[in-house]
Design a protein around this motif. Structure first.
Motif, PDB file in Angstrom:
ATOM      1  N   ALA A 120      84.022  11.328  13.997  1.00 58.71           N
ATOM      2  CA  ALA A 120      83.665   9.918  13.807  1.00 58.71           C
ATOM      3  C   ALA A 120      84.904   9.128  13.397  1.00 58.71           C
ATOM      4  O   ALA A 120      85.750   9.633  12.650  1.00 58.71           O
ATOM      5  N   PRO A 121      85.034   7.874  13.864  1.00 57.15           N
ATOM      6  CA  PRO A 121      86.227   7.073  13.565  1.00 57.15           C
ATOM      7  C   PRO A 121      86.503   6.912  12.071  1.00 57.15           C
ATOM      8  O   PRO A 121      87.646   7.020  11.632  1.00 57.15           O
ATOM      9  N   GLU A 122      85.447   6.663  11.280  1.00 56.21           N
ATOM     10  CA  GLU A 122      85.671   6.446   9.845  1.00 56.21           C
ATOM     11  C   GLU A 122      86.146   7.723   9.149  1.00 56.21           C
ATOM     12  O   GLU A 122      86.850   7.676   8.133  1.00 56.21           O
ATOM     13  N   TYR A 123      85.758   8.880   9.688  1.00 51.23           N
ATOM     14  CA  TYR A 123      86.231  10.158   9.143  1.00 51.23           C
ATOM     15  C   TYR A 123      87.676  10.416   9.561  1.00 51.23           C
ATOM     16  O   TYR A 123      88.530  10.761   8.736  1.00 51.23           O
ATOM     17  N   LEU A 124      87.964  10.200  10.841  1.00 50.54           N
ATOM     18  CA  LEU A 124      89.302  10.471  11.358  1.00 50.54           C
ATOM     19  C   LEU A 124      90.352   9.560  10.728  1.00 50.54           C
ATOM     20  O   LEU A 124      91.417  10.017  10.315  1.00 50.54           O
ATOM     21  N   TYR A 125      90.064   8.266  10.641  1.00 44.29           N
ATOM     22  CA  TYR A 125      91.076   7.296  10.211  1.00 44.29           C
ATOM     23  C   TYR A 125      91.045   6.970   8.719  1.00 44.29           C
ATOM     24  O   TYR A 125      92.059   6.570   8.154  1.00 44.29           O
ATOM     25  N   ARG A 126      89.871   7.142   8.063  1.00 44.46           N
ATOM     26  CA  ARG A 126      89.791   6.789   6.651  1.00 44.46           C
ATOM     27  C   ARG A 126      89.354   7.944   5.766  1.00 44.46           C
ATOM     28  O   ARG A 126      89.262   7.801   4.553  1.00 44.46           O
ATOM     29  N   GLY A 127      89.060   9.090   6.375  1.00 46.56           N
ATOM     30  CA  GLY A 127      88.656  10.252   5.588  1.00 46.56           C
ATOM     31  C   GLY A 127      87.282  10.135   4.981  1.00 46.56           C
ATOM     32  O   GLY A 127      86.936  10.863   4.050  1.00 46.56           O
ATOM     33  N   GLU A 128      86.441   9.223   5.504  1.00 43.64           N
ATOM     34  CA  GLU A 128      85.091   9.036   4.970  1.00 43.64           C
ATOM     35  C   GLU A 128      84.138  10.084   5.545  1.00 43.64           C
ATOM     36  O   GLU A 128      84.042  10.249   6.759  1.00 43.64           O
ATOM     37  N   ILE A 129      83.451  10.766   4.663  1.00 43.76           N
ATOM     38  CA  ILE A 129      82.482  11.789   5.067  1.00 43.76           C
ATOM     39  C   ILE A 129      81.091  11.323   4.663  1.00 43.76           C
ATOM     40  O   ILE A 129      80.854  10.953   3.515  1.00 43.76           O
ATOM     41  N   SER A 130      80.157  11.330   5.598  1.00 42.19           N
ATOM     42  CA  SER A 130      78.769  10.977   5.295  1.00 42.19           C
ATOM     43  C   SER A 130      77.878  11.626   6.342  1.00 42.19           C
ATOM     44  O   SER A 130      78.367  12.178   7.335  1.00 42.19           O
ATOM     45  N   THR A 131      76.578  11.542   6.124  1.00 45.42           N
ATOM     46  CA  THR A 131      75.653  12.070   7.120  1.00 45.42           C
ATOM     47  C   THR A 131      75.829  11.340   8.450  1.00 45.42           C
ATOM     48  O   THR A 131      75.574  11.897   9.515  1.00 45.42           O
ATOM     49  N   GLN A 132      76.293  10.094   8.397  1.00 40.09           N
ATOM     50  CA  GLN A 132      76.505   9.336   9.628  1.00 40.09           C
ATOM     51  C   GLN A 132      77.690   9.872  10.441  1.00 40.09           C
ATOM     52  O   GLN A 132      77.801   9.598  11.636  1.00 40.09           O
ATOM     53  N   SER A 133      78.582  10.626   9.789  1.00 35.71           N
ATOM     54  CA  SER A 133      79.647  11.304  10.536  1.00 35.71           C
ATOM     55  C   SER A 133      79.029  12.328  11.491  1.00 35.71           C
ATOM     56  O   SER A 133      79.439  12.463  12.639  1.00 35.71           O
ATOM     57  N   ASP A 134      78.020  13.029  10.984  1.00 34.40           N
ATOM     58  CA  ASP A 134      77.312  14.001  11.822  1.00 34.40           C
ATOM     59  C   ASP A 134      76.558  13.303  12.956  1.00 34.40           C
ATOM     60  O   ASP A 134      76.461  13.837  14.066  1.00 34.40           O
ATOM     61  N   ILE A 135      75.980  12.136  12.666  1.00 35.15           N
ATOM     62  CA  ILE A 135      75.218  11.410  13.681  1.00 35.15           C
ATOM     63  C   ILE A 135      76.120  11.050  14.857  1.00 35.15           C
ATOM     64  O   ILE A 135      75.709  11.114  16.026  1.00 35.15           O
ATOM     65  N   TYR A 136      77.363  10.679  14.587  1.00 42.07           N
ATOM     66  CA  TYR A 136      78.317  10.366  15.655  1.00 42.07           C
ATOM     67  C   TYR A 136      78.523  11.587  16.551  1.00 42.07           C
ATOM     68  O   TYR A 136      78.424  11.491  17.782  1.00 42.07           O
ATOM     69  N   SER A 137      78.794  12.740  15.936  1.00 44.51           N
ATOM     70  CA  SER A 137      78.984  13.970  16.712  1.00 44.51           C
ATOM     71  C   SER A 137      77.713  14.355  17.457  1.00 44.51           C
ATOM     72  O   SER A 137      77.755  14.811  18.598  1.00 44.51           O
ATOM     73  N   LEU A 138      76.565  14.153  16.793  1.00 46.40           N
ATOM     74  CA  LEU A 138      75.278  14.439  17.425  1.00 46.40           C
ATOM     75  C   LEU A 138      75.098  13.592  18.679  1.00 46.40           C
ATOM     76  O   LEU A 138      74.599  14.082  19.702  1.00 46.40           O
ATOM     77  N   GLY A 139      75.507  12.317  18.619  1.00 47.66           N
ATOM     78  CA  GLY A 139      75.391  11.445  19.783  1.00 47.66           C
ATOM     79  C   GLY A 139      76.147  11.984  20.980  1.00 47.66           C
ATOM     80  O   GLY A 139      75.633  12.016  22.104  1.00 47.66           O
ATOM     81  N   LEU A 140      77.373  12.446  20.745  1.00 46.05           N
ATOM     82  CA  LEU A 140      78.172  13.037  21.827  1.00 46.05           C
ATOM     83  C   LEU A 140      77.501  14.286  22.375  1.00 46.05           C
ATOM     84  O   LEU A 140      77.513  14.548  23.575  1.00 46.05           O
ATOM     85  N   LEU A 141      76.895  15.041  21.486  1.00 47.89           N
ATOM     86  CA  LEU A 141      76.191  16.258  21.881  1.00 47.89           C
ATOM     87  C   LEU A 141      74.968  15.928  22.726  1.00 47.89           C
ATOM     88  O   LEU A 141      74.751  16.516  23.796  1.00 47.89           O
ATOM     89  N   ILE A 142      74.161  14.966  22.286  1.00 48.81           N
ATOM     90  CA  ILE A 142      72.952  14.577  23.018  1.00 48.81           C
ATOM     91  C   ILE A 142      73.300  14.026  24.402  1.00 48.81           C
ATOM     92  O   ILE A 142      72.635  14.346  25.393  1.00 48.81           O
ATOM     93  N   ILE A 143      74.352  13.221  24.473  1.00 47.49           N
ATOM     94  CA  ILE A 143      74.762  12.658  25.766  1.00 47.49           C
ATOM     95  C   ILE A 143      75.126  13.763  26.749  1.00 47.49           C
ATOM     96  O   ILE A 143      74.731  13.733  27.924  1.00 47.49           O
ATOM     97  N   GLN A 144      75.855  14.769  26.281  1.00 43.40           N
ATOM     98  CA  GLN A 144      76.259  15.854  27.177  1.00 43.40           C
ATOM     99  C   GLN A 144      75.061  16.678  27.632  1.00 43.40           C
ATOM    100  O   GLN A 144      74.967  17.061  28.799  1.00 43.40           O
ATOM    101  N   ILE A 145      74.142  16.952  26.712  1.00 44.72           N
ATOM    102  CA  ILE A 145      72.948  17.711  27.078  1.00 44.72           C
ATOM    103  C   ILE A 145      72.113  16.923  28.093  1.00 44.72           C
ATOM    104  O   ILE A 145      71.601  17.496  29.061  1.00 44.72           O
TER     105      ILE A 145
END
Length: 318
Positions: A213-238
């Motif tokens: 997730a952009p906020e994790y990569l660039y600002r080091g912010e970790i939250s459940t929404q970081s997972d949601i970003y990765s989940l979105g990429l996963l769902i799109i590929q599936i």
């Protein structure tokens, strides 16, 4: 052949000696390697009775908590039981003296080795089934996998004693059992690294290219929404069968997201499923829309895992 993990749990000690793990993995031979992730390498371990376990070897001296805290956390994670979460069946946390080169001479240093042992799933990881024509999954199976992953993530975010942020969701970290039920692997690593809060900052950004997730990569912010970003990429590929190819210059998968947006706008994606009935087409459209909502650049605009499951279960429209 299916491995009974309940047998493994009863016959293996919780804290397994490193020497035993080296023995059952043929000293972590490259031939036993099952895959690599952001946190370490996974090897196939063969027990004396022929049963298998997956042994994850973390990097030396990882920034883990102290021994007692680590043991308590692993004990908690080993008690986790959910259909869509890989079972943790043992661990190893050992320190030893090691001779290493330093400034032209050798010095003795303390090295901490950490291993996590999981149930072995014969079908392997999801990425083996998404893109290759030879074992390509049908839509009904894909939709079942999407819902299973989301249920597993809901468990991590909302049903444990405190939220667990996975930090490395991707097809390689979704394993499949004999009935193609998806199971999230490496579910406790963020907590073992001391990053269990719902939102925090870190200087140590660890993740997989194309899924951060952009906020994790660039600002080091970790939250459940970081997972949601990765989940979105996963769902799109599936959902689309389109592959997100990692790029060192595009760690958030922006190029892939833009490509999907473009293809989605001209209905290129759904044209591949022209022979499907209306219900399945609606499911595909819903999953792609959910995926695109999940990868919104703004963290607060992404849906929660509760919202996503409600939509998948038909409780809310997209």
């Amino acid at each position: 052949m299916t491995t009974d993990t309940s047998t493994l749990v009863s016959t293996l000690p919780n804290n397994i000696p490193a020497s035993f793990l080296k023995q059952i993995t043929d000293d972590f031979s490259p031939e036993r390697e099952l895959g690599k992730g952001a946190f370490g390498i996974v090897y196939k371990g063969i027990l004396e009775n022929g049963e298998l376990i997956a042994v994850k070897k973390l990097g030396e001296n990882p920034p883990m908590a102290l021994d007692k805290t680590f043991n308590n956390e692993v004990g908690n994670l080993m008690a986790v039981r959910h259909e869509n979460i890989v079972k943790l069946v043992g661990f190893c946390h050992e320190s030893q003296k090691k001779l290493v080169p330093h400034n032209g001479r050798y010095i003795i240093v303390d090295i901490t080795e950490i291993f996590l042992c999981y149930e072995y799933l014969w079908k392997g990881s999801l990425d083996n089934y998404l893109f290759a024509e030879s074992n390509r999954l049908d839509w009904d199976t894909r939709f079942k996998i999407v819902k299973g992953i989301c249920r597993g993530l809901h468990f991590l975010h909302n049903e444990m004693d405190r939220p667990v942020v996975h930090m490395d969701l991707k097809p390689e970290n979704i394993l499949l059992d004999d009935n193609m039920v998806p199971k999230i692997a490496d579910f406790g690593l963020s907590r073992l690294f001391g990053q269990e809060q719902t939102r925090m900052h870190t200087q140590n950004v660890v993740g997989s290219l194309g899924y951060m997730a952009p906020e994790y990569l660039y600002r080091g912010e970790i939250s459940t929404q970081s997972d949601i970003y990765s989940l979105g990429l996963l769902i799109i590929q599936i959902s689309t069968g389109e592959k997100n190819i990692p790029d060192a210059e595009d760690k958030c998968g922006k190029k892939f997201i833009e490509k999907v947006h473009e293809n989605w706008a001209d209905r290129h994606i759904t044209s591949k499923y022209a022979s499907f009935d209306a219900n399945r087409l609606q499911q595909i459209e819903m999953c792609v829309e959910i995926g695109l909502q999940c990868v919104d650049h703004e963290r607060k605009k992404r849906p929660s895992i509760v919202d996503i499951l409600d939509k998948l279960d038909g409780k809310h429209s997209v």
